[in-house]
Structures are given as C-alpha cells and as structure tokens.
Scaffold this motif. Structure first.
Motif, PDB file in Angstrom:
ATOM      1  N   LEU A  11     102.083  19.057   6.065  1.00 25.24           N
ATOM      2  CA  LEU A  11     101.593  20.095   5.059  1.00 25.24           C
ATOM      3  C   LEU A  11     101.246  21.306   6.089  1.00 25.24           C
ATOM      4  N   ILE A  12     100.634  21.056   7.296  1.00 25.22           N
ATOM      5  CA  ILE A  12     100.424  22.204   8.055  1.00 25.22           C
ATOM      6  C   ILE A  12     101.770  22.959   8.759  1.00 25.22           C
ATOM      7  N   ILE A  13     102.676  22.009   9.180  1.00 25.49           N
ATOM      8  CA  ILE A  13     103.700  22.507   9.615  1.00 25.49           C
ATOM      9  C   ILE A  13     104.680  23.143   8.674  1.00 25.49           C
ATOM     10  N   PHE A  14     104.846  22.745   7.524  1.00 27.50           N
ATOM     11  CA  PHE A  14     105.661  23.369   6.173  1.00 27.50           C
ATOM     12  C   PHE A  14     104.758  24.705   5.911  1.00 27.50           C
ATOM     13  N   GLN A  15     103.510  24.695   6.171  1.00 27.74           N
ATOM     14  CA  GLN A  15     103.074  25.964   5.857  1.00 27.74           C
ATOM     15  C   GLN A  15     103.311  27.089   6.722  1.00 27.74           C
ATOM     16  N   ARG A  16     103.253  26.593   8.130  1.00 30.60           N
ATOM     17  CA  ARG A  16     103.513  27.497   9.279  1.00 30.60           C
ATOM     18  C   ARG A  16     105.127  28.205   9.296  1.00 30.60           C
ATOM     19  N   ILE A  17     106.051  27.259   8.806  1.00 29.99           N
ATOM     20  CA  ILE A  17     107.424  27.595   8.374  1.00 29.99           C
ATOM     21  C   ILE A  17     107.451  28.617   7.398  1.00 29.99           C
ATOM     22  N   GLY A  18     106.842  28.344   6.197  1.00 29.59           N
ATOM     23  CA  GLY A  18     106.745  29.032   5.161  1.00 29.59           C
ATOM     24  C   GLY A  18     106.190  30.700   5.564  1.00 29.59           C
ATOM     25  N   GLU A  19     105.040  30.549   6.592  1.00 28.76           N
ATOM     26  CA  GLU A  19     104.611  31.960   6.891  1.00 28.76           C
ATOM     27  C   GLU A  19     105.726  32.368   7.711  1.00 28.76           C
ATOM     28  N   LEU A  20     106.353  31.721   8.497  1.00 24.11           N
ATOM     29  CA  LEU A  20     107.355  32.504   9.425  1.00 24.11           C
ATOM     30  C   LEU A  20     108.356  33.280   8.388  1.00 24.11           C
ATOM     31  N   ILE A  21     108.840  32.380   7.304  1.00 22.77           N
ATOM     32  CA  ILE A  21     109.834  33.064   6.473  1.00 22.77           C
ATOM     33  C   ILE A  21     109.142  34.226   5.760  1.00 22.77           C
ATOM     34  N   LEU A  22     108.009  34.068   5.337  1.00 19.32           N
ATOM     35  CA  LEU A  22     107.321  35.332   4.692  1.00 19.32           C
ATOM     36  C   LEU A  22     107.194  36.305   5.662  1.00 19.32           C
ATOM     37  N   ALA A  23     106.937  36.092   6.799  1.00 22.19           N
ATOM     38  CA  ALA A  23     106.764  37.118   7.872  1.00 22.19           C
ATOM     39  C   ALA A  23     108.337  38.032   7.900  1.00 22.19           C
ATOM     40  N   ALA A  24     109.182  37.179   8.154  1.00 24.16           N
ATOM     41  CA  ALA A  24     110.637  37.797   8.085  1.00 24.16           C
ATOM     42  C   ALA A  24     111.025  38.723   6.985  1.00 24.16           C
ATOM     43  N   ARG A  25     110.485  38.222   5.920  1.00 25.01           N
ATOM     44  CA  ARG A  25     110.895  39.065   4.486  1.00 25.01           C
ATOM     45  C   ARG A  25     109.796  40.344   4.688  1.00 25.01           C
ATOM     46  N   ASN A  26     108.601  40.151   5.112  1.00 24.29           N
ATOM     47  CA  ASN A  26     107.872  41.182   5.246  1.00 24.29           C
ATOM     48  C   ASN A  26     108.509  42.235   6.365  1.00 24.29           C
ATOM     49  N   ARG A  27     108.883  41.720   7.325  1.00 20.69           N
ATOM     50  CA  ARG A  27     109.370  42.663   8.447  1.00 20.69           C
ATOM     51  C   ARG A  27     110.590  43.339   7.875  1.00 20.69           C
ATOM     52  N   LYS A  28     111.525  42.671   7.375  1.00 14.76           N
ATOM     53  CA  LYS A  28     112.476  43.389   6.622  1.00 14.76           C
ATOM     54  C   LYS A  28     111.945  44.536   5.854  1.00 14.76           C
ATOM     55  N   TRP A  29     111.195  44.219   4.887  1.00 18.21           N
ATOM     56  CA  TRP A  29     110.653  45.371   4.118  1.00 18.21           C
ATOM     57  C   TRP A  29     109.887  46.662   4.827  1.00 18.21           C
ATOM     58  N   MET A  30     109.322  46.228   5.734  1.00 13.49           N
ATOM     59  CA  MET A  30     108.404  47.074   6.696  1.00 13.49           C
ATOM     60  C   MET A  30     109.523  48.154   7.201  1.00 13.49           C
ATOM     61  N   LEU A  31     110.374  47.472   8.050  1.00 14.01           N
ATOM     62  CA  LEU A  31     111.458  48.095   8.773  1.00 14.01           C
ATOM     63  C   LEU A  31     112.267  49.273   7.777  1.00 14.01           C
ATOM     64  N   GLU A  32     112.373  48.725   6.597  1.00 18.14           N
ATOM     65  CA  GLU A  32     113.211  49.549   5.344  1.00 18.14           C
ATOM     66  C   GLU A  32     112.269  50.818   5.230  1.00 18.14           C
ATOM     67  N   GLN A  33     110.863  50.456   5.171  1.00 21.49           N
ATOM     68  CA  GLN A  33     109.977  51.690   4.947  1.00 21.49           C
ATOM     69  C   GLN A  33     109.625  52.472   6.100  1.00 21.49           C
ATOM     70  N   GLY A  34     110.449  52.211   7.296  1.00 19.89           N
ATOM     71  CA  GLY A  34     110.268  53.121   8.358  1.00 19.89           C
ATOM     72  C   GLY A  34     109.285  52.750   9.641  1.00 19.89           C
TER      73      GLY A  34
END
Length: 169
Positions: A11-34
């Motif tokens: 569960l901890i490992i899957f949580q961390r993988i999920g966080e990396l996916i969330l971070a990638a999505r958030n990174r994309k959004w933030m870069l789009e915002q400048g």
C-alpha cells in the motif's frame, strides 16, 4: 502478521507511485500556467533515495527474522498520523503540490494548513516516515541510514527551493 506487513508495504509503494502520477499531472498543469521549474538537476537524488529506501526495507525485512515487538503498534500509530499529515500537505497545496520545485510567477507562497506553522512540512513528515516505516519491518539499519541521507539531499533541495521562492517574480 507477515501477510499484513507485505500488504502495508504494498500500500505504501502504491501510494508513492500514485503521488508520482499526481505530481506529473500537477507539473503539467503548472507549466501550462507559466510556472518555472527549479532544481531539476538534483531531482534524480530524490528518486534514487526513495527507490533505494524501499529496496532496503524489503531486503532487511526479508534477510532478518521478524519477531513481533511491542514497538510495532506505536510505530503503526505514528505512520497513520504521518499519512494524515501528508494528505493534509497535498490537499493544502492542491494542484501546486509536487515532488519537483515549480513556482508560478507573481504567486505568493501558500500560508495555510501545516504551511502556516512549518515552512517545509512535507520534508519533516518524510524524515519521520523514513524512520517509522522501517521500524514497522524491523529494518533498523534502514531507519538509521535513510533519514540521514534525506537530510543530505535537503541541504541541496531547500536552498534551491528558497531561491526559487525569492526569485519568483
């Protein structure tokens, strides 16, 4: 008990993988915002540290005999508390939460939630997780080594983050 420990670790490992996916999505959004990204040259250190951390926990747990100790329940309690705090940090930052350093120009740092009381709460939480998680698995060498390595990486990371926040305009 062994099955429960493997379930917790999974569960901890899957949580961390999920966080990396969330971070990638958030990174994309933030870069789009400048947003501007800082410190990408040392990002691999975080990935390496956390990958080796989980390998170390697994190796130490597998190669040593596990005997239930009373410290398990306080460690489990602390782990649950730390996860609540971790979720609080992520939800406070929302789309701005990331494993990378991304700063939106002209946006002030968020000063609510745990960030109202601690400047870098997620790093504090991770520090204690790097102690508590191995204790659950009797991986005591891992519990001693990895918090220290985390602090070493933070000696690079936090100054870079502070510089990014100062120069965000």
């Amino acid at each position: 008990m062994e099955m429960m420990l493997w379930l917790i670790l999974s569960l901890i490992i899957f949580q961390r993988i999920g966080e990396l996916i969330l971070a990638a999505r958030n990174r994309k959004w933030m870069l789009e915002q400048g947003a501007k990204e800082w410190g990408s040259s040392h990002y691999y250190l975080f990935i390496l540290l956390h990958a080796l951390f989980f390998l170390s926990v697994i190796a130490e747990y597998t190669w040593t005999s596990f005997t239930f100790q009373p410290i398990f329940y306080p460690a489990l309690f602390m782990f649950v508390v730390l996860q609540g705090m971790r979720v609080w940090c992520i939800s406070t930052l929302g789309k701005r939460w990331n494993t990378r350093i991304l700063v939106l120009p002209d946006e002030k740092p968020i000063n609510r939630g745990l960030y109202k009381y601690i400047k870098h709460p997620n790093y504090v939480i991770v520090f204690f997780e790097l102690i508590v998680i191995p204790v659950l698995f009797h991986a005591y060498a891992t519990a001693l080594v990895f918090p220290f390595l985390h602090l070493m990486v933070l000696t690079v990371r936090i100054p870079e983050e502070e510089k990014a926040l100062r120069e965000r305009v």
